[in-house]
Write an enzyme that holds these catalytic residues in place. Structure first.
Site, mmCIF file in Angstrom:
data_model
loop_
_atom_site.group_PDB
_atom_site.id
_atom_site.type_symbol
_atom_site.label_atom_id
_atom_site.label_comp_id
_atom_site.label_asym_id
_atom_site.label_seq_id
_atom_site.Cartn_x
_atom_site.Cartn_y
_atom_site.Cartn_z
ATOM 1 C CD1 TRP A 108 49.155 50.934 41.243
ATOM 2 C CD2 TRP A 108 50.161 49.948 40.202
ATOM 3 N NE1 TRP A 108 48.590 50.040 40.794
ATOM 4 C CE2 TRP A 108 49.043 49.381 39.504
ATOM 5 C CE3 TRP A 108 51.705 49.506 38.762
ATOM 6 C CZ2 TRP A 108 48.925 48.679 39.147
ATOM 7 C CZ3 TRP A 108 51.397 48.873 38.098
ATOM 8 C CH2 TRP A 108 49.764 48.643 38.207
ATOM 9 C CG HIS A 135 47.756 47.344 43.253
ATOM 10 N ND1 HIS A 135 48.090 47.044 41.925
ATOM 11 C CD2 HIS A 135 48.544 46.708 44.251
ATOM 12 C CE1 HIS A 135 49.139 46.512 42.730
ATOM 13 N NE2 HIS A 135 49.496 46.335 43.367
ATOM 14 N NE ARG A 138 46.912 53.573 42.675
ATOM 15 C CZ ARG A 138 45.841 52.683 42.073
ATOM 16 N NH1 ARG A 138 45.783 53.228 40.594
ATOM 17 N NH2 ARG A 138 45.675 51.707 41.846
ATOM 18 C CD GLN A 169 42.246 49.034 43.671
ATOM 19 O OE1 GLN A 169 42.844 48.542 44.588
ATOM 20 N NE2 GLN A 169 42.682 50.187 42.456
ATOM 21 C CB VAL A 196 46.197 40.471 34.628
ATOM 22 C CG1 VAL A 196 45.705 39.467 35.856
ATOM 23 C CG2 VAL A 196 46.052 41.967 34.190
ATOM 24 C CB ALA A 252 43.544 38.952 39.543
HETATM 25 N N1 DAH Z 1 45.551 46.640 40.835
HETATM 26 C C1 DAH Z 1 45.215 47.192 39.620
HETATM 27 C C2 DAH Z 1 44.959 49.102 40.012
HETATM 28 O O1 DAH Z 1 44.380 49.405 40.865
HETATM 29 C C3 DAH Z 1 43.775 47.079 39.216
HETATM 30 C C4 DAH Z 1 44.026 45.773 38.801
HETATM 31 C C5 DAH Z 1 43.666 45.258 37.649
HETATM 32 C C6 DAH Z 1 43.234 44.900 39.671
HETATM 33 C C7 DAH Z 1 43.507 44.002 37.224
HETATM 34 C C8 DAH Z 1 43.715 43.540 38.786
HETATM 35 C C9 DAH Z 1 43.531 43.438 37.610
HETATM 36 O O2 DAH Z 1 43.517 42.219 39.718
HETATM 37 O O3 DAH Z 1 43.396 41.787 37.229
HETATM 38 O O4 DAH Z 1 44.988 49.511 38.593
#
Ligand code: DAH
Length: 348
Positions: free
Chosen positions: A157, A174, A200, A214, A257, A311
Site C-alpha cells: 500500500w 484503502h 495510492r 473502494q 484477515v 470483511a
Molecule cells: N484493503 C484491501 C486492499 O485495498 C482489500 C481487502 C482485502 C479488504 C481483504 C478487506 C479484506 O476487507 O478482508 O487491497
C-alpha cells in the site's frame, strides 16, 4: 395683447398639435404651449400689462383657450398612448404554441450511481452505509489492521504522505481503516459497508489510477463464519449481475484477515466459459476478503474468543469497467461528457 393674438396663438397651437404623432413630440408640444416659456404662459403673464378695461375680457378668453387646449392635449395623449401600447404588445408577443425548452439536468457520475446501487443492495442485507476520512493516520491505515511499520506488507500500500514521514498522516490507501474506526465506536453486532475514495502512489495507465474507489464491508457478531461471507458476496453478485452468478474464493494474504482470499464472480457475459471481458478466464476479480484477524478484533477491544467477523473490499471502478466494457480507468476522473453521458438514465 389682443384677442386677435390669442386667436392666432390658439390656431397655431392646434395646428401643431395635429402634426404631433408620437408621445415624445407631444411632450415637446406641451412644453411649447404650457411650459415656463410656452406661448400661452407668456400670453397669460403679459395680461397684467393690458389696459384695465380690456383685462377681464382678455383674461376670460385666455382661460377658455387654456381649457380648450388642455382638453385637446389630453385627448391626443390618450390616443397616442393607446397606439404605443398596441405596438408594444405586438412586439412583445409570446408564441404560446412553441415547444418548451427542456432544462439541462445533470446525472450522477457512474461511480456515484454504482455506490448507491451497492449501498441499496447491502442495506437489504442488513448493512449500514458509513463514510470515513480520506486523510488517515498510520494507526488506522496500517497499525490497527495488523500491518506493523516494519512489515513488508506495508509496501503493497505504497502511499502518498500528507505530512512529514514521521507523523504518518497519509491519504488512505484503502477503505479498510474504517473497520477499526467503526468497531471502536460500537459494540457487536456490526454490519457496515464503507464506500469511498482511496489513494495510492501509482504510475497511471489504462488500468491504474492514483485515486480510485473502494467499498469495504465488515460484519462482526457471534458465530459468523466464512459461509456468511460467501453468501453475502454471492447475493451482491446476483443483485448486480444476475441470478445465476457464482462466487470463487482463492487463498490470498492480507494481514487483517485469516484466512484471506481474493474473490471473483463468474463472468456474466460468457457465464464462465471464457470471453474477451473475462480475458478467457471465466472469472472477474472483484477484491479481497476474509475472516477478520483476531489481532484486529483485540486491537479495538473486542473479545476475539467470543466474536468473529468477515470483511471484504472491492474496487468500484473495476465493477463498472467489467459491467460496461470501459477500456481505460482514467476515463472516470476525466470530465469528458461524451463518456459520462453514456451512463445517463435520462436524456441529457
Ligand atoms: N484493503 C484491501 C486492499 O485495498 C482489500 C481487502 C482485502 C479488504 C481483504 C478487506 C479484506 O476487507 O478482508 O487491497
Amino acid at each position: 395683447m389682443s384677442l386677435d393674438a390669442l386667436t392666432t396663438l390658439r390656431a397655431e397651437a392646434e395646428a401643431n398639435l395635429r402634426a404631433v404623432d408620437d408621445l415624445d413630440s407631444l411632450t415637446e408640444w406641451e412644453r411649447s404651449v404650457f411650459g415656463p416659456k410656452g406661448s400661452l404662459t407668456l400670453f397669460l403673464r403679459s395680461l397684467g400689462a393690458a389696459p384695465a378695461e380690456e383685462r377681464p375680457a382678455l383674461g376670460r378668453a385666455a382661460n377658455e383657450v387654456k381649457n380648450a387646449l388642455t382638453v385637446e392635449f389630453e385627448t391626443r395623449k390618450t390616443a397616442l398612448e393607446r397606439v404605443a401600447l398596441a405596438s408594444r404588445l405586438t412586439e412583445d408577443a409570446v408564441d404560446m404554441t412553441l415547444p418548451g425548452r427542456a432544462p439541462v439536468v445533470g446525472v450522477d457520475h457512474p461511480i456515484s450511481q454504482t455506490i448507491r446501487e451497492l449501498s441499496d443492495i447491502f442495506s437489504l442485507l442488513g448493512f449500514q452505509t458509513v463514510f470515513g476520512p480520506e486523510v488517515e493516520t498510520g494507526r488506522y491505515n496500517f497499525d490497527l489492521l495488523n500491518i506493523p511499520s516494519d512489515h513488508p506488507a506495508r509496501d503493497v500500500w505504497d502511499t502518498m504522505i500528507v505530512d512529514t514521514p514521521n507523523s504518518e498522516i497519509v491519504l488512505r490507501t484503502h477503505t479498510s481503516p474504517m473497520q477499526a474506526r467503526v468497531m471502536e465506536q460500537t459494540q457487536p453486532p456490526v454490519r457496515v459497508v464503507v464506500p469511498g475514495r482511496t489513494y495510492r502512489f501509482e504510475q497511471q495507465d489504462a488500468s491504474h489510477e492514483w485515486a480510485f474507489h473502494q467499498l469495504e464491508g465488515l460484519a462482526v457478531d457471534q458465530h459468523i463464519t466464512m459461509t456468511d461471507l460467501k453468501g453475502t458476496l454471492r447475493e451482491m453478485a446476483r443483485q448486480l449481475f444476475g441470478a445465476d452468478r457464482r462466487i470463487r474464493f482463492r487463498c490470498d494474504f492480507f494481514p487483517f484477515v485469516e484466512p484471506g482470499v481474493d474473490f471473483s464472480i463468474d463472468c456474466m457475459i460468457c457465464n464462465g466459459s471464457g470471453c474477451r471481458v473475462c480475458k478467457q478466464t471465466g472469472w472477474l476479480e472483484m477484491g479481497g476478503a476474509g475472516m477478520v484477524h483476531p489481532s484486529v478484533l483485540e486491537g479495538v477491544g473486542y473479545d476475539s474468543e467470543k466474536y468473529t467477523g468477515f470483511a471484504f473490499g472491492l474496487g468500484i471502478e473495476r465493477i463498472i469497467i467489467q459491467r460496461y466494457g470501459v477500456n481505460d480507468i482514467r476515463a472516470f476522473a476525466g470530465n469528458d461528457l461524451r463518456f459520462l453521458k453514456q451512463f445517463a438514465t435520462v436524456n441529457v
